[in-house]
Enzyme design. Structure first.
Site, PDB file in Angstrom:
ATOM      1  N   GLY A 192     -15.011 106.623 -37.044  1.00  0.00           N
ATOM      2  CA  GLY A 192     -13.438 106.268 -36.826  1.00  0.00           C
ATOM      3  C   GLY A 192     -13.005 107.325 -36.113  1.00  0.00           C
ATOM      4  O   GLY A 192     -13.353 108.416 -36.193  1.00  0.00           O
TER       5      GLY A 192
ATOM      6  N   PRO B  41     -10.022 110.314 -35.468  1.00  0.00           N
ATOM      7  CA  PRO B  41      -9.509 111.567 -36.634  1.00  0.00           C
ATOM      8  C   PRO B  41      -8.537 110.708 -37.421  1.00  0.00           C
ATOM      9  O   PRO B  41      -7.354 110.228 -36.644  1.00  0.00           O
ATOM     10  CB  PRO B  41      -9.029 112.684 -35.403  1.00  0.00           C
ATOM     11  CG  PRO B  41     -10.032 112.455 -34.331  1.00  0.00           C
ATOM     12  CD  PRO B  41      -9.994 110.788 -34.267  1.00  0.00           C
ATOM     13  N   GLY B  42      -8.260 111.254 -38.592  1.00  0.00           N
ATOM     14  CA  GLY B  42      -7.204 110.901 -39.320  1.00  0.00           C
ATOM     15  C   GLY B  42      -6.998 109.505 -40.023  1.00  0.00           C
ATOM     16  O   GLY B  42      -6.116 109.310 -40.712  1.00  0.00           O
TER      17      GLY B  42
ATOM     18  N   GLU C  96      14.936 109.406 -16.492  1.00  0.00           N
ATOM     19  CA  GLU C  96      14.729 108.368 -17.677  1.00  0.00           C
ATOM     20  C   GLU C  96      15.462 107.126 -17.451  1.00  0.00           C
ATOM     21  O   GLU C  96      14.930 105.980 -17.942  1.00  0.00           O
ATOM     22  CB  GLU C  96      15.165 108.998 -18.932  1.00  0.00           C
ATOM     23  CG  GLU C  96      14.698 110.581 -19.153  1.00  0.00           C
ATOM     24  CD  GLU C  96      12.993 110.438 -19.123  1.00  0.00           C
ATOM     25  OE1 GLU C  96      12.436 109.434 -19.428  1.00  0.00           O
ATOM     26  OE2 GLU C  96      12.612 111.586 -18.934  1.00  0.00           O
TER      27      GLU C  96
ATOM     28  N   HIS D  18      12.963 104.712 -15.515  1.00  0.00           N
ATOM     29  CA  HIS D  18      11.842 104.320 -16.425  1.00  0.00           C
ATOM     30  C   HIS D  18      12.339 103.225 -17.113  1.00  0.00           C
ATOM     31  O   HIS D  18      11.704 102.249 -17.252  1.00  0.00           O
ATOM     32  CB  HIS D  18      11.659 105.346 -17.369  1.00  0.00           C
ATOM     33  CG  HIS D  18      10.458 106.319 -16.532  1.00  0.00           C
ATOM     34  ND1 HIS D  18       9.328 106.070 -16.007  1.00  0.00           N
ATOM     35  CD2 HIS D  18      10.583 107.913 -16.771  1.00  0.00           C
ATOM     36  CE1 HIS D  18       8.847 107.055 -15.477  1.00  0.00           C
ATOM     37  NE2 HIS D  18       9.403 108.311 -15.844  1.00  0.00           N
TER      38      HIS D  18
END
Length: 634
Positions: free
Chosen positions: A195, A197-198, A418, A421
């Site tokens: 799986g 990480p974490g 921004e 976007h």
């Protein structure tokens, strides 16, 4: 341990000083007589003060009338004995001492060398962890787990129910093997946890250690490999020997890809230390001499690099996928970690779980911890929704850099970037809704727009990916329309993770991996890949002809241009909305998705931004969750 080392060094320094003082003049401690010159000796004889002498070669030791001892060296002085006799001195003579030194003298002469050898042996044992000194290289570093305080059980593992069921079966097999063996079943040899990480692979192994009533050994894959050839294989043998003595038992190998990589990768032969270690591991797991009752559980986030012989049934009989949790799993994980902090009564963990799509178990643990730290920093007694929202933004987008000084021109350019976007994203029905837009610098970005999906998603359509391309170019196009092509900034570039990089990588994946190009068809085209061999990267080029490479580049450029033109069309026709969003961002610095929606549709500006901070979490709850990370454009 530091005090112990400091005391040891202090003792060594004191012993060194004492030995130096003792051995710089060996005779000083054995003979306390005063040395006088020969002429003074003759003068003392003439004055009648010398009462006794002992002559041994040219060395003379004597006694004065006042009881004081002395010694001197005599040259070839004629008639010395007659002169001493005339003055009444008692004379004794002895030959030069040629006998062997005493045992004490030998020990004193060898004591410094023996001390140095003892100190060297001590430090060698310390370097080897006290396991047999220099002869302990081949011993296994596996540690037997014996957790009494802080014991982890399956109740502490949440969000990975299928993986937990798989390993629970292994534990149950060890507890009651007859339940399975009466039907002809055999105990599994190995279980591989795979799986990202974490996701909780190591935590799951600790839970197995807490639940299993058998010995549990743990070791890291890197503990097998040393600079000396054959050490890793010896440690593997010793580890399985320990397992046999405590059978039935479980051995957990963390990050097994450190030693289990495919053999023969790269240049040259496969006779290095790592491959010998892997060969020994393969034999121990399933060779002529089988190890009954020794179960291997390993964890890795790189199953693609493991050797096929390691993954076959009989060695690792089952592979358990530990993936990122869904919304129900995230809620359970939050409940586990929330037990450790003091929360306000109105906090809804389901709401927080819906606003954290793509978070792993480690991310959620970090989120809870960050919220507790923020509450403590504000001197609060409980953790509120506001701290969870701020911690979520910090984990997703990075820490705020409010101390960063930006000029008005930079702030205006960032707001329009921004805003571009956000406006393109708002006008893309097939794309994820806007969660938040901000021009507050976070991490390495001067601003960002974050989108969160409305439901769990496990795949994306061509329409969605093309909308993503258009959103990536919204910032660059907005700069061109407002400030002109000669005044565009580097905000859309800047390397990995930038708008242009994200768009290029996405378009390349659509063409070469997902088969979404009409020109090239549903064919996967490889790229240059690197394999690590003896610490060096060895490039292996897939067979892609020059003509096909040109077609790939042409199709990538076609998709990128399509996204760019789509963003330009939206921003050109809705330039007034762009001005609204940019103006609001300059004034309030941060806008939620609902505020942007009200601003565009109803021309309503946020009335009180200070009071609206606490409402940001409600916005997060309305956006849902997916199994992938939230989309962020800078």
């Amino acid at each position: 341990m530091n005090l112990r080392n400091l005391a040891m060094w202090g003792i060594i320094v004191l012993l060194t000083i004492g030995l130096y003082n003792m051995f710089k003049n060996p005779q000083a401690s054995l003979n306390k007589s005063d040395t006088i010159i020969f002429s003074q000796f003759l003068k003392e004889v003439e004055n009648g003060r010398v009462v006794e002498v002992q002559i041994q070669g040219n060395n003379i030791n004597g006694l004065m009338s006042d009881g004081k001892q002395f010694k001197t060296y005599s040259p070839n002085y004629p008639n010395l004995v007659e002169k001493l006799s005339d003055t009444g001195v008692s004379i004794s003579a002895a030959p030069i001492d040629e006998k062997m030194p005493s045992l004490l003298g030998v020990l004193l002469s060898w004591f410094p060398m023996l001390l140095l050898i003892a100190v060297w042996i001590f430090f060698m044992r310390q370097m080897q962890g006290g396991k047999g000194g220099a002869m302990g290289f081949g011993r296994s570093k596996a540690k037997m787990m014996n957790e009494v305080k802080g014991k982890v059980t399956f109740n502490d593992v949440a969000g990975v129910e299928e993986a937990k069921e798989e390993v629970e079966e292994v534990v149950e097999f060890l507890r009651d093997p007859r339940k399975f063996s009466r039907l002809g079943g055999k105990i599994p040899r190995g279980c591989l946890l795979v799986g990202p990480p974490g996701t909780g692979k190591t935590l799951l192994a600790r839970a197995i250690a807490g639940e299993a009533g058998v010995p549990f050994f743990t070791i890291s894959g890197s503990d097998f490999v040393e600079m000396f050839v054959g050490v890793g294989a010896s440690r593997v043998r010793d580890m399985f020997e320990q397992g046999k003595k405590h059978s039935p038992c479980i051995i957990f190998i963390d990050e097994i890809d450190a030693v289990g990589r495919s053999r023969g990768a790269g240049l040259g032969g496969g006779n290095d230390e790592r491959e010998q270690t892997l060969n020994q591991l393969l034999v121990e797991m399933d060779g002529f001499d089988t190890n009954e009752g020794v179960i291997i559980i390993a964890a890795t986030n790189r199953p693609d690099v493991l050797d096929p012989a390691l993954l076959r049934p009989g060695r690792f009989d089952r592979q358990v996928v530990v993936s990122n949790p869904d919304i129900l799993g995230r809620e359970k994980i939050l409940k586990v970690h929330a037990k450790k902090i003091t929360m306000a009564s109105d906090i809804n963990l389901r709401t927080i779980a819906r606003g954290t799509p793509g978070f792993s178990g480690a991310d959620l643990a970090n989120l809870v911890n960050e919220s507790a730290l923020l509450a403590a920093r504000k001197n609060k007694r409980v953790v509120t929704n506001q701290e969870f929202e701020e911690a979520k933004d910090k984990v997703m987008m990075g820490a705020e850099r409010r101390s960063m000084v930006m000029t008005e021109d930079e702030k205006k350019l960032t707001a329009y970037h921004e805003g571009g976007h956000a406006l393109v994203s708002f006008n893309m029905p097939s794309y994820d809704p806007i969660h938040k837009a901000t021009i507050i610098p976070r991490g390495r970005a001067l601003g960002m727009v974050m989108n969160l999906p409305e439901r769990d998603k496990h795949g994306h359509s061509i329409k969605y990916l093309k909308a993503r391309l258009a959103v990536c170019f919204g910032g660059r196009v907005a700069e061109e329309l407002i400030f002109g092509k000669d005044n565009i900034s580097t905000g859309a570039g800047g390397g990995s993770g930038s708008d242009i990089n994200q768009a290029t990588q996405l378009a390349r994946a659509m063409v070469t991996k997902y088969g979404m190009s009409e020109e090239l068809g549903p064919v996967e085209y490889g790229e240059n890949q690197e394999e690590v061999f003896l610490g060096r990267s060895v490039t292996q080029t897939q067979s892609v002809s020059e003509a096909v490479a040109q077609k790939i580049d042409k199709e990538i450029r076609k998709l990128v241009d399509e996204g760019y033109n789509q963003a330009k069309e939206i921003l050109t026709t809705k330039i007034d909305d762009l001005h609204k969003i940019a103006k609001a961002l300059i004034t309030y610095e941060t806008l939620t998705g609902e505020e942007i929606k009200d601003l565009i549709n109803k021309n309503i500006y946020p009335s009180n931004k200070e009071d609206s901070k606490a409402e940001d979490e409600d916005q997060g709850s309305a956006l849902g969750s997916i199994g992938l990370k939230p989309k962020i454009v800078h």
